[in-house]
Design an enzyme around this catalytic site. Sequence first.
Site, PDB file in Angstrom:
ATOM      1  N   GLU A 222       7.231   5.188   6.782  1.00 22.59           N
ATOM      2  CA  GLU A 222       5.861   5.028   7.595  1.00 22.59           C
ATOM      3  C   GLU A 222       4.882   4.532   6.559  1.00 22.59           C
ATOM      4  O   GLU A 222       4.309   5.417   5.884  1.00 22.59           O
ATOM      5  CB  GLU A 222       5.636   6.309   8.242  1.00 22.59           C
ATOM      6  CG  GLU A 222       6.711   6.844   9.324  1.00 22.59           C
ATOM      7  CD  GLU A 222       7.174   5.766  10.547  1.00 22.59           C
ATOM      8  OE1 GLU A 222       6.295   4.905  10.694  1.00 22.59           O
ATOM      9  OE2 GLU A 222       7.954   5.790  11.019  1.00 22.59           O
ATOM     10  N   CYS A 256      -3.867   5.856   8.656  1.00 23.16           N
ATOM     11  CA  CYS A 256      -2.983   4.541   8.669  1.00 23.16           C
ATOM     12  C   CYS A 256      -2.875   3.565   9.902  1.00 23.16           C
ATOM     13  O   CYS A 256      -2.598   2.682   9.620  1.00 23.16           O
ATOM     14  CB  CYS A 256      -1.364   5.120   8.321  1.00 23.16           C
ATOM     15  SG  CYS A 256      -0.851   6.107   9.701  1.00 23.16           S
TER      16      CYS A 256
END
Length: 476
Positions: A222, A256
């Site tokens: 990720e 993110c």
Amino acid sequence: MNIAAHAHSLDHSKAEAMRIFGAQRAAYRDRPVPSLQERRDQLRRLERLLLDNQKAICEAICQDFGNRAHQETQLLELFLSVDGLRDCRKRLGRWMKPQRRHGSVWFLGARNQVIPQPKGVVGVIAPWNYPLFLVIGPVTSALAAGNRCMVKMAANSRHLCTLLQKLVARDFEEHTLAVVPDVSGSVFSAMPFDHLIFTGSARTGRQVMHAAADNLTPVTLELGGKSPVIVCQDFDLKTAAERILQMKTVNAGQTCVAPDYLFIHESQRDEFVAHCRRIAPARYASLSTPDYTSIIDQAAHERLMGYLDDAREQGARIVNLLPGNLSDSRLCKIAPTLVLDVHDGMRIMQEEIFGPLLPLKTYRALEEVVEYIKDRDQPLALYLFTRQPEVQRQIIAQTQSGGVAINDCGLHVAQHDLPFGGIGASGMGHYHGHEGFLEFSKMRPVFKQFAWPAFPMLYPPYGKLFERLMSLMLGR
């Protein structure tokens, strides 16, 4: 600490990590498939751990950041973690059921099914920006799938890591779940896990994947990237500004899936900026407000200020959205900032920002926007503000990203029945919800033959009967 003592400490941490790994691997071999009741009990215990220690968790995270509002941690980390645990526990029985699969018509009487089974020992490498949620999310999926789990946290999360290690050791058997402090990322990622999940930068993700390759360990990455926002002319600008600024300023943009740059029609840029100038001070009266999160450390603060200096030197206009100074190095804070008149030669347009800075690009036609996004690495998220279904379909069909949110930012991550993950440079694999369960499961195919032989006439020696049957089977 001298060099010899430091080396001894590293050796001890590595040995301790390997000892715990050995205990988890042995437990998996002795009892490879925990029951539904056992898995639900683990998830319930994890939920109780979070609920019973909310204040301590908030304080530890605040210490690690220098300042982060407890309310922000409650909303973004505790609530999302607890809600995900509850949702997973509710659906787990259905996920664990064997799946019936169709059999070939030529294998009359045979049966096919797929059985989800645990992979074994799962390693979780978590970042510092959401140090609780990005531990609990993968651990929820891994435990639900029946695995044992080891967690390595970031060096910038030392207070939370110390707390979680103590709490987890109190409430869980070491051979089920363990937080491993002090072990280096290179050591942890080189351990022979049955699955490894890493959340962090693309640069470190490549190192993790390289280390895992020696053990043929499957990896979920990720990562991040430059997530774009597109605001179409039909959407209310004030509403768009309110929602975009929320995701760009929460956690001081250290997210993110935070908007990394924004496309606005050239005729609407100034109006959008004016809305932002009114909205930001209404939420954060000044840099010193405890509601506004600090940048994680001085190195990150200097990096972000370097982006602004570089952009300013190349002709960009810097718009500080709060009254007073743009930054405070003592508090390690930077005001929410718009950067206008940017071009691709600027560092702020080349690197993931990970802070409260938002470059604005203008467009005349949506085709320009689509081509710009397609020419770059696939981002972890894409945000589109429009009420027009046809435009929504067009942008989704012509671009790629890990996830999409329409008419808001970031909230797709909070939908437990949606998978979360990247593509290309923004990562690989998924977790959350059912996809997380599948990610950490071996979907084991099982074929069960009928009692009678299926094709004795196809055994050697081959002859005319074989040829006639093959002609029938192949449809000739």
